[in-house]
Scaffold this motif. Structure first.
Motif, mmCIF file in Angstrom:
data_model
loop_
_atom_site.group_PDB
_atom_site.id
_atom_site.type_symbol
_atom_site.label_atom_id
_atom_site.label_comp_id
_atom_site.label_asym_id
_atom_site.label_seq_id
_atom_site.Cartn_x
_atom_site.Cartn_y
_atom_site.Cartn_z
ATOM 1 N N ILE A 12 -79.612 -17.136 -6.982
ATOM 2 C CA ILE A 12 -80.369 -15.912 -6.757
ATOM 3 C C ILE A 12 -79.430 -14.863 -6.183
ATOM 4 O O ILE A 12 -78.778 -15.098 -5.151
ATOM 5 C CB ILE A 12 -81.536 -16.144 -5.779
ATOM 6 C CG1 ILE A 12 -82.398 -17.325 -6.227
ATOM 7 C CG2 ILE A 12 -82.389 -14.887 -5.653
ATOM 8 C CD1 ILE A 12 -83.422 -17.752 -5.184
ATOM 9 N N LEU A 14 -78.351 -10.281 -6.050
ATOM 10 C CA LEU A 14 -78.855 -8.912 -6.163
ATOM 11 C C LEU A 14 -78.605 -8.353 -7.555
ATOM 12 O O LEU A 14 -79.477 -7.757 -8.164
ATOM 13 C CB LEU A 14 -78.182 -8.012 -5.115
ATOM 14 C CG LEU A 14 -78.470 -8.337 -3.650
ATOM 15 C CD1 LEU A 14 -77.737 -7.350 -2.744
ATOM 16 C CD2 LEU A 14 -79.965 -8.311 -3.363
ATOM 17 N N ARG A 45 -82.178 -9.779 -8.529
ATOM 18 C CA ARG A 45 -83.283 -8.926 -8.093
ATOM 19 C C ARG A 45 -83.216 -7.519 -8.668
ATOM 20 O O ARG A 45 -84.243 -6.950 -9.046
ATOM 21 C CB ARG A 45 -83.303 -8.845 -6.559
ATOM 22 C CG ARG A 45 -84.572 -8.222 -6.005
ATOM 23 C CD ARG A 45 -84.526 -8.113 -4.502
ATOM 24 N NE ARG A 45 -83.554 -7.103 -4.069
ATOM 25 C CZ ARG A 45 -83.313 -6.804 -2.797
ATOM 26 N NH1 ARG A 45 -83.929 -7.479 -1.840
ATOM 27 N NH2 ARG A 45 -82.434 -5.872 -2.482
ATOM 28 N N PRO A 50 -89.913 -7.030 -11.162
ATOM 29 C CA PRO A 50 -90.377 -7.823 -10.014
ATOM 30 C C PRO A 50 -91.107 -9.102 -10.387
ATOM 31 O O PRO A 50 -90.840 -10.168 -9.812
ATOM 32 C CB PRO A 50 -91.289 -6.845 -9.267
ATOM 33 C CG PRO A 50 -90.723 -5.498 -9.589
ATOM 34 C CD PRO A 50 -90.243 -5.603 -11.000
ATOM 35 N N PHE A 53 -88.628 -11.571 -11.933
ATOM 36 C CA PHE A 53 -87.779 -12.126 -10.889
ATOM 37 C C PHE A 53 -88.517 -13.229 -10.132
ATOM 38 O O PHE A 53 -87.979 -14.317 -9.903
ATOM 39 C CB PHE A 53 -87.351 -11.011 -9.927
ATOM 40 C CG PHE A 53 -86.526 -11.471 -8.763
ATOM 41 C CD1 PHE A 53 -85.204 -11.860 -8.929
ATOM 42 C CD2 PHE A 53 -87.071 -11.513 -7.487
ATOM 43 C CE1 PHE A 53 -84.436 -12.278 -7.856
ATOM 44 C CE2 PHE A 53 -86.313 -11.932 -6.404
ATOM 45 C CZ PHE A 53 -84.995 -12.314 -6.589
ATOM 46 N N LEU A 74 -81.282 -11.474 0.898
ATOM 47 C CA LEU A 74 -82.224 -12.367 0.223
ATOM 48 C C LEU A 74 -82.657 -13.529 1.111
ATOM 49 O O LEU A 74 -83.309 -14.465 0.638
ATOM 50 C CB LEU A 74 -81.600 -12.896 -1.067
ATOM 51 C CG LEU A 74 -81.270 -11.830 -2.118
ATOM 52 C CD1 LEU A 74 -80.449 -12.427 -3.247
ATOM 53 C CD2 LEU A 74 -82.537 -11.184 -2.663
#
Length: 346
Positions: A12, A14, A45, A50, A53, A74
Motif C-alpha cells: 500500500i 501513496l 492511494r 477511493p 483503493f 498511511l
C-alpha cells in the motif's frame, strides 16, 4: 513467517507515478516483487479512486503476509489491518524528513508513537541518520528499525567532460533552503572559471538568479528549471562534479545518481549525506555554513582531474556493490523473509 516464502504481499503506497523519490522507490518495490516472483496486490492511494483503493486494500489484506505500508501517512490503514489480521506482519517504509517529526514539515500526531510501537512490526528506513531522527521523534527503540537503503539504475559509464561545470539537482521549493544551493552560488566568486548548473524548479529559483546578479556571476549560473530526462542525462555528462551541500537529506539518492555516472560529489557533513559519502574517497563533505571550505572542496575537484576521476570511479564502484536494483531486490527479499541479512550502507 521466519524463513517461509510469502504467500502474497500487499503493498500500500501513496503513488508510483511521477519523478519524485518516493514514487520511484515504490516503482522499484513493485518491480523487485515481480523479479522475486511474489504474488502481489498493490494499492496506491493517489492513483486509485477511493472505492477502488478501499476494495484493493480489503481484498488484498486477507491472506497477505507480510503487508508493506509505503508511507507514514498511511498508518491508520495499518491499524485497520491489525484489527482485521491480528497476527499479520506489517512493515512500514520510512524515507526521510516526513518521518523526523519536524514541525515545519510534518509534526508527530499524538497517536502515532503508540501505533508505531504496537501495530507495526518493523520500520524499514533508508539511513542511520533518519533512523535516529525518527526514533527520537516517535519515542521508538532502534530495534524497531531495519536499514533499507535506496537504489539507482546504473547507466554506462560516460566519458567525462573537459569543462568546469558544477551540477546540482534539487527541488527549489520555499521549504528547501536547507539544501543550501545558495552557498554554491556564493562560492562562485572564489572559483573564477567555474560554471554552475542548477536543475530544479520552485520559488527559490528566482531568488538564486537574483543572488547571482548581486554577486556578479550571473553569466556563469544556469537555472533552466525542470528538464527532461534527456536534458538531465546531458547535464550529468557535461559536468565535472556534482554538489549539493544539503543538511537535511534523509538519504541522498542524488549522490548515488551522480556516482552512477562517474562524478565525484560534494555534500554536507550533516544529515545522511555525511553517512553516504566517504569523505576523501568518493567525494568531500563540508559544513555548508563555511562557503570558503565549500569553494576549496569544489576547487580541488575542478583543478585536479585525476582526483576527480578517482573519486568518481570510487563512487560508481560503491553504487555497483551496494545500491543497484539487484541489491535493492536482494534487500527486499531479506526484508520479506526476516531470517536473511540485509546488505547496504558502509
Amino acid at each position: 513467517m521466519r524463513g517461509e516464502r510469502a504467500r502474497r504481499v500487499l503493498f500500500i503506497g501513496l503513488s508510483a507515478r511521477g519523478h519524485g523519490g518516493i514514487q520511484r522507490f515504490n516503482r522499484r518495490v513493485i518491480a523487485s516483487l515481480a523479479t522475486l516472483g511474489v504474488p502481489t496486490v498493490t494499492a496506491m492511494r493517489a492513483e486509485d479512486a477511493p472505492m477502488r483503493f478501499a476494495r484493493r486494500v480489503l481484498s488484498g489484506v486477507l491472506g497477505a503476509e507480510p503487508i508493506l505500508i509505503g508511507h507514514i501517512n498511511l498508518l491508520p490503514l495499518a491499524l485497520l489491518i491489525r484489527l482485521l489480521r491480528p497476527r499479520a506482519r506489517i512493515i512500514l517504509f520510512a524515507h526521510g524528513i516526513e518521518s523526523w517529526g519536524d514541525p515545519a514539515y510534518r509534526p508527530v500526531r499524538w497517536w502515532e508513537p503508540a501505533m508505531l510501537r504496537h501495530v507495526v512490526h518493523r520500520v524499514a528506513i533508508v539511513s542511520r541518520y533518519s533512523m535516529s531522527r525518527m526514533a527520537g521523534a516517535f519515542a521508538l527503540d532502534e530495534g524497531t528499525f531495519v536499514l533499507f537503503p535506496n537504489a539507482v539504475d546504473l547507466p554506462d559509464a560516460p566519458v567525462r567532460a573537459e569543462g568546469e561545470t558544477i551540477l546540482t539537482v534539487a527541488r527549489l521549493q520555499a521549504g528547501e533552503r536547507e539544501k543550501h544551493v545558495d552557498k554554491l552560488v556564493r562560492a562562485l566568486p572564489l572559483l573564477p572559471t567555474a560554471r554552475l548548473m542548477v536543475i530544479g524548479d520552485g520559488p527559490l529559483r528566482a531568488e538564486y538568479r537574483t543572488l547571482a546578479v548581486q554577486l556578479g556571476v550571473e553569466a556563469r549560473v544556469a537555472l533552466p528549471g525542470a528538464v527532461s530526462d534527456i536534458a538531465l542525462a546531458r547535464a550529468y555528462a557535461e559536468a565535472r562534479l556534482f554538489a549539493l551541500p544539503s543538511s537535511k537529506e534523509g538519504f541522498g539518492i542524488v549522490y548515488l545518481e551522480a556516482w552512477a555516472r562517474g562524478l565525484p560529489v560534494v555534500g554536507s557533513c550533516f544529515g545522511a549525506a555525511g553517512e553516504v559519502i566517504s569523505d576523501g574517497v568518493d567525494g568531500f563533505t563540508i559544513d555548508p555554513a563555511d562557503v570558503g571550505a565549500l569553494a576549496h572542496a569544489l576547487g580541488r575537484l575542478l583543478n585536479d582531474r585525476r582526483l576527480a576521476d578517482r573519486m568518481g570511479a570510487a563512487g560508481r564502484l560503491k553504487v555497483e556493490r551496494h545500491y543497484t536494483g539487484a541489491a535493492f531486490t536482494r534487500n527486499l527479499e531479506a526484508l520479506l523473509y526476516s531470517d536473511m541479512p540485509l546488505t547496504g550502507m558502509t
